[in-house]
Scaffold this motif. Structure first.
Motif, PDB file in Angstrom:
ATOM      1  N   GLY A   1       0.818  -1.213   0.000  1.00  0.00           N
ATOM      2  CA  GLY A   1       0.000   0.000   0.000  1.00  0.00           C
ATOM      3  C   GLY A   1       0.848   1.257   0.000  1.00  0.00           C
ATOM      4  O   GLY A   1       0.648   2.154  -0.829  1.00  0.00           O
ATOM      5  N   TYR A   2       1.800   1.312   0.915  1.00  0.00           N
ATOM      6  CA  TYR A   2       2.663   2.495   0.977  1.00  0.00           C
ATOM      7  C   TYR A   2       3.468   2.670  -0.309  1.00  0.00           C
ATOM      8  O   TYR A   2       3.562   3.767  -0.853  1.00  0.00           O
ATOM      9  CB  TYR A   2       3.618   2.408   2.165  1.00  0.00           C
ATOM     10  CG  TYR A   2       2.961   2.637   3.502  1.00  0.00           C
ATOM     11  CD1 TYR A   2       2.166   3.748   3.744  1.00  0.00           C
ATOM     12  CD2 TYR A   2       3.154   1.747   4.550  1.00  0.00           C
ATOM     13  CE1 TYR A   2       1.573   3.968   4.981  1.00  0.00           C
ATOM     14  CE2 TYR A   2       2.572   1.949   5.790  1.00  0.00           C
ATOM     15  CZ  TYR A   2       1.787   3.064   5.995  1.00  0.00           C
ATOM     16  OH  TYR A   2       1.206   3.274   7.217  1.00  0.00           O
TER      17      TYR A   2
ATOM     18  N   ALA B   1       2.868   1.570  -3.294  1.00  0.00           N
ATOM     19  CA  ALA B   1       2.052   1.791  -4.495  1.00  0.00           C
ATOM     20  C   ALA B   1       1.327   3.126  -4.455  1.00  0.00           C
ATOM     21  O   ALA B   1       0.543   3.432  -5.351  1.00  0.00           O
ATOM     22  CB  ALA B   1       1.051   0.653  -4.650  1.00  0.00           C
ATOM     23  N   GLY B   2       1.559   3.906  -3.421  1.00  0.00           N
ATOM     24  CA  GLY B   2       0.906   5.210  -3.340  1.00  0.00           C
ATOM     25  C   GLY B   2      -0.503   5.152  -2.777  1.00  0.00           C
ATOM     26  O   GLY B   2      -1.311   6.048  -3.035  1.00  0.00           O
ATOM     27  N   ALA B   3      -0.800   4.093  -2.015  1.00  0.00           N
ATOM     28  CA  ALA B   3      -2.107   3.971  -1.357  1.00  0.00           C
ATOM     29  C   ALA B   3      -1.870   3.970   0.153  1.00  0.00           C
ATOM     30  O   ALA B   3      -1.945   2.927   0.810  1.00  0.00           O
ATOM     31  CB  ALA B   3      -2.804   2.691  -1.806  1.00  0.00           C
ATOM     32  N   PRO B   4      -1.555   5.143   0.720  1.00  0.00           N
ATOM     33  CA  PRO B   4      -1.181   5.189   2.125  1.00  0.00           C
ATOM     34  C   PRO B   4      -2.283   4.742   3.084  1.00  0.00           C
ATOM     35  O   PRO B   4      -1.983   4.244   4.164  1.00  0.00           O
ATOM     36  CB  PRO B   4      -0.796   6.646   2.362  1.00  0.00           C
ATOM     37  CG  PRO B   4      -1.433   7.406   1.251  1.00  0.00           C
ATOM     38  CD  PRO B   4      -1.522   6.464   0.094  1.00  0.00           C
ATOM     39  N   LEU B   5      -3.538   4.886   2.707  1.00  0.00           N
ATOM     40  CA  LEU B   5      -4.621   4.427   3.579  1.00  0.00           C
ATOM     41  C   LEU B   5      -4.579   2.904   3.719  1.00  0.00           C
ATOM     42  O   LEU B   5      -4.716   2.376   4.826  1.00  0.00           O
ATOM     43  CB  LEU B   5      -5.986   4.881   3.057  1.00  0.00           C
ATOM     44  CG  LEU B   5      -7.176   4.497   3.934  1.00  0.00           C
ATOM     45  CD1 LEU B   5      -7.039   5.105   5.339  1.00  0.00           C
ATOM     46  CD2 LEU B   5      -8.477   4.923   3.297  1.00  0.00           C
ATOM     47  N   VAL B   6      -4.375   2.201   2.615  1.00  0.00           N
ATOM     48  CA  VAL B   6      -4.240   0.737   2.658  1.00  0.00           C
ATOM     49  C   VAL B   6      -3.050   0.366   3.528  1.00  0.00           C
ATOM     50  O   VAL B   6      -3.136  -0.526   4.377  1.00  0.00           O
ATOM     51  CB  VAL B   6      -4.099   0.149   1.237  1.00  0.00           C
ATOM     52  CG1 VAL B   6      -3.753  -1.335   1.289  1.00  0.00           C
ATOM     53  CG2 VAL B   6      -5.362   0.386   0.431  1.00  0.00           C
ATOM     54  N   GLY B   7      -1.925   1.053   3.326  1.00  0.00           N
ATOM     55  CA  GLY B   7      -0.724   0.780   4.122  1.00  0.00           C
ATOM     56  C   GLY B   7      -0.961   1.016   5.594  1.00  0.00           C
ATOM     57  O   GLY B   7      -0.572   0.192   6.435  1.00  0.00           O
TER      58      GLY B   7
END
Length: 145
Positions: free
Chosen positions: A98-99, A101-107
């Protein structure tokens, strides 16, 4: 992962590892660090795949901490703890992905869930992954030999 009587661990080791894991996961969350989450995922992968004998935090416990505590009074089977490492690996890998791939909420969500489980184990000795292992074992049909 065979569950043989010979494969047991000092119960203090996984709790120590949970404290270290908690600290690392806090350090992942603060700057939203995908690379550090990937490092924690690798630590989980070693424990899940190679066994706790080779897991980095277990080695640290065995070499630096355990000799100062004295002999283990209680041991537990390794298999549930290894399964818990596998569950941690999944959450840390999703967090890292997540982090990175640019999806910080998932991370953040995946890392936060892993942190909650690690803190619960560290503070109380209750291992969610170990309990999940036991639930899966009970749900599987009995082997006939």
């Amino acid at each position: 992962m065979p569950d043989t009587p010979a494969r047991t661990v000092d119960v203090r080791g996984p709790r120590f590892a949970a404290w270290v894991t908690s600290a690392v996961l806090v350090l992942v969350l603060l700057p939203a660090s995908g690379p550090l989450a990937a490092v924690q995922a690798a630590v989980f992968a070693v424990g899940a795949a190679a066994g706790l004998r080779y897991a980095p935090y277990a080695v640290l416990f065995r070499t630096l901490v355990a000799p100062r505590l004295g002999p283990a009074r209680e041991r537990e089977p390794e298999a549930p703890v290894r399964f818990a490492q596998l569950v941690g690996l999944v959450f840390a890998a999703v967090g890292a992905a997540g982090y990175l791939a640019g999806a910080p909420l998932v991370g953040a969500v995946a890392t936060g869930l892993a942190l909650v489980a690690a803190l619960l184990n560290a503070a109380t000795g209750f291992c969610l992954g170990c309990e999940l292992y036991l639930t899966v074992r009970r749900a599987r049909p009995a082997r006939t030999t």
